[in-house]
Design an enzyme around this catalytic site. Structure first.
Site, PDB file in Angstrom:
ATOM      1  N   ASP A 283       1.316  -4.209 -21.012  1.00  0.00           N
ATOM      2  CA  ASP A 283       2.259  -5.219 -20.614  1.00  0.00           C
ATOM      3  C   ASP A 283       2.045  -5.712 -19.105  1.00  0.00           C
ATOM      4  OD1 ASP A 283       3.980  -4.882 -22.893  1.00  0.00           O
ATOM      5  OD2 ASP A 283       5.221  -3.569 -22.294  1.00  0.00           O
TER       6      ASP A 283
ATOM      7  N   HIS B  54      -8.778   7.595  -1.787  1.00  0.00           N
ATOM      8  CA  HIS B  54      -7.760   7.199  -0.852  1.00  0.00           C
ATOM      9  C   HIS B  54      -6.445   6.808  -1.669  1.00  0.00           C
ATOM     10  CE1 HIS B  54      -6.432   4.157   2.732  1.00  0.00           C
ATOM     11  NE2 HIS B  54      -5.461   5.031   2.383  1.00  0.00           N
TER      12      HIS B  54
ATOM     13  N   HIS C 154       0.915  -1.215   0.010  1.00  0.00           N
ATOM     14  CA  HIS C 154       0.115  -0.019  -0.083  1.00  0.00           C
ATOM     15  C   HIS C 154       0.820   1.268  -0.046  1.00  0.00           C
ATOM     16  CE1 HIS C 154      -2.952   2.832   0.832  1.00  0.00           C
ATOM     17  NE2 HIS C 154      -2.769   3.071   2.189  1.00  0.00           N
TER      18      HIS C 154
ATOM     19  N   TYR D 159       8.627 -12.807 -23.802  1.00  0.00           N
ATOM     20  CA  TYR D 159       9.512 -12.000 -22.917  1.00  0.00           C
ATOM     21  C   TYR D 159      10.344 -12.512 -21.713  1.00  0.00           C
ATOM     22  CZ  TYR D 159      10.605  -7.605 -20.746  1.00  0.00           C
ATOM     23  OH  TYR D 159      11.304  -6.481 -20.244  1.00  0.00           O
TER      24      TYR D 159
ATOM     25  N   HIS E 220       0.851   5.697  -1.056  1.00  0.00           N
ATOM     26  CA  HIS E 220       0.030   6.844  -1.424  1.00  0.00           C
ATOM     27  C   HIS E 220       1.010   7.355  -2.591  1.00  0.00           C
ATOM     28  CE1 HIS E 220      -2.680   7.698   2.103  1.00  0.00           C
ATOM     29  NE2 HIS E 220      -2.358   6.277   2.257  1.00  0.00           N
TER      30      HIS E 220
END
Lengths: 244, 244, 244, 244
Positions: B121, B172, B96, B236, B98
């Protein structure tokens, strides 16, 4: 042992943090740390490059703005700091910067709308921006009036300086404060990030061809995020609310 | 030997990577690493500065969100992590942040449109943004509800958490996940870049005075780019598809 | 002594320069250096982190795209490089990045208008952006078709790959080239700066509430700036025109 | 002892500061330092990478633009510097950059409106942008004409080069100057920050859905901020006005 040693060092450390954190270029900013018992604060000398600063170069000034100790002239913004210290008993440090995004909001004469939880983690309301100052204040004791304008604006709008530790001085730039100067530095960094995110939020709203401005954060979410960090039942960080 | 040593170290390394990669400022973020066999995860303690972290300070929590080991209080977002681990069996790490651009999209309450191959991608669809949470959820067990909102949103929209390892929680900020916490960190960095590019794409569209929004990426191109990295015939990287 | 040592080293140095210059994140880019006498080029292996690269890990491929030497699988974009080398006899190096601003223009499907002398110092015309590729090309030999689309687009529009050493592949990202791979790296960096400045130029035009787009640079000024660096009478740098 | 040693060193230091401060990429800029007594200046050689510069590689040129000493060819912008030195007796240094934000305003052919006190601390008026140059000047002695255009523009608009130590050459990029070249470097950095903030101010104005452009700074505030740094009663910095 200098009785002002603690505030000299705190002010020095805070001033040095500002360019390191990208909040100040050249000499465009100043931080001060107060000794509330002695009713004095230590502040950066005016126009001295950061690399030449040291704790003993900090200037000691009382809450009326008079120099008490130090060989150098204090920051040209000293009277603004003095006014805030003399009116707000719970602040121990003040920071002034011209940080890019916060200053751009101040130049646009706009308060920063509360758009997300990053903002609500630190303030319950829009970051206030004072209106342009009357000409007679500018031509008079300008730095003193800058402080008085902030104080009066908070009174008129019933703002609580504990809950909103930052302001944009319209056309000019931000001031932030806190219990200590290191918290004031933290608030300057937070303000810059909030200002950056709010700017982007509006641009992304425009980019999606939406009408008007983005909606402000829901009151329940503002309350929740502010309370979990700052409320009586705060559960963010390592201190229990009763320890805080 | 501590049985949680592996996840402590993985969680520690991931948390330390976040500020180094510019994805987290101060303490605004957290990473956790799961031990699926023991049904526990190691997560950052709440509000502790990154420079003071160490593997042994990580807090061990079970998938119901109860602390199992550690002296410190876990991240205030711990219940959100717990909910995601308990509902999604194939994830081994959660992050998590910000981060600035992803958070700005979340604040604008907009999913990030798939405008280019850099996006394709990594994800087949727009990066989803959940709607504002009902007030009763916010006032209730907020962090638990944040996790439940993500789970339910993925169910309602028939999104596959393997194919879209990231979400914006409206108002958020983002959460990302992966088989390991280091992949979750990678997804946070990718999301930030996708968010930045999509923002610029719309601004450049506006700057050219074009109507509406830029067109989304063609389905054939989405398919091609996603498949060449993640499909059964992926070519890839250095692993043959059958080795992957 | 490896006969491919020179191109291995040149390709290695160029690949390493890309993240250092902020043009590539993670593994989103690749550079190759050609040995035109042997009709081969050295290219980055696919999906290998930059910190693990070394000259001997570069993969040697011929101009038909077949691997000639090396243990690793070459970049997934190898066929695009091969097509450009086989069609354009004067290029010795190619670079592909997903640099932020150039990619955003590609995602907006816009050529970058020539707005200033920084652009004219390097290219006489708008930086071209190819249109979205037909689905059958995407589903077929995609990377080969990407190269062919660039070649055909330059033919159709009568563009000269000497005068405009860069292209935006629509919806995708830029490719640049040059006599040497180090010039191709330079062109990638220049392109990113041109893309950034052109974006800002249009935003500043909008911010001033001007109609339409900013005017393109005057032809006389384009000619002057391009000629003083690249013309037969060039007087920029230390080489006399006849030495160039 | 080389009689040009002082200006060689000053010009060298200034040129090296430009990339370090993020104002110049590659070789897109040049700084010169004048010896007004000898009527000469030291300037960067053309197209030489910054890492290869040294004081003795600076080229010595007189105020008519003729090379006096040095093995290398001087900057292609040398005649512009020469014209400014020969017309403005009080400048001791000149800097030319293509810094991103200032150049974008020049490309948009817009003067930078005075929106805040950061601007007023350094200049009393909008940062002027010259109009596109007539074709015959471009095709003629272009760099000489660039200097003449600046001189004539300042005369026509009654601008004072002491009060406004910077200009945007329309479609091109900025020039700045000062009593010393280190002040000219400072002005280049200030200009870039002013250009960045003014751009953001207008975007924030747009984001708030306001009509027109943001209001310019009040005359009383312009006067106050400029005077406290530069006026006869200046009280910013450590020098008393009578010492200045």
């Amino acid at each position: 042992m200098d009785i002002y040693q603690r505030i000299r060092e705190e002010a020095y450390e805070a001033n040095m943090a500002l360019p390191r954190m990208g909040l100040v270029k050249f000499t465009f900013g100043n931080a001060s740390a107060a000794d509330r018992q002695r009713q004095v604060f230590a502040i950066k000398p005016s126009g001295v490059p950061y690399e030449e600063l040291s704790p003993d170069k900090m200037v000691i000034v009382n809450f009326s703005g008079e120099k008490i100790a130090g060989h150098l002239r204090p920051s040209s913004d000293t009277l603004t700091h003095a006014v805030l210290y003399s009116h707000w008993p719970d602040i121990g440090g003040i920071v002034h910067t011209h940080s890019t995004f916060a200053t751009a909001w101040a130049q646009a004469l706009r308060s920063i709308p509360i758009y997300g939880t990053t903002h609500a983690d630190h303030a319950l309301i829009d970051i206030p921006c004072t209106p342009p100052m009357p000409d007679e204040w500018i031509r008079g004791n300008y730095e003193y009036q800058t402080g008085m304008q902030i104080i009066q604006y908070f009174q008129e709008k019933s703002l609580n300086y504990h809950e909103i530790p930052m302001v944009l001085v319209g056309s000019h730039a931000p001031f932030t404060w806190g219990e200590t100067v290191s918290k004031a530095v933290y608030h300057s960094a937070i303000l810059e990030e909030i200002a950056y995110m709010a700017y982007l939020t509006e641009q992304i709203h425009l980019g999606g061809r939406n009408a008007g401005q983005p909606p402000r954060l829901k009151p329940a979410l503002i309350q929740k995020h502010y309370e979990r960090k700052h409320g009586s039942q705060a559960y963010y960080g390592q201190q229990m609310p009763d320890e805080a």
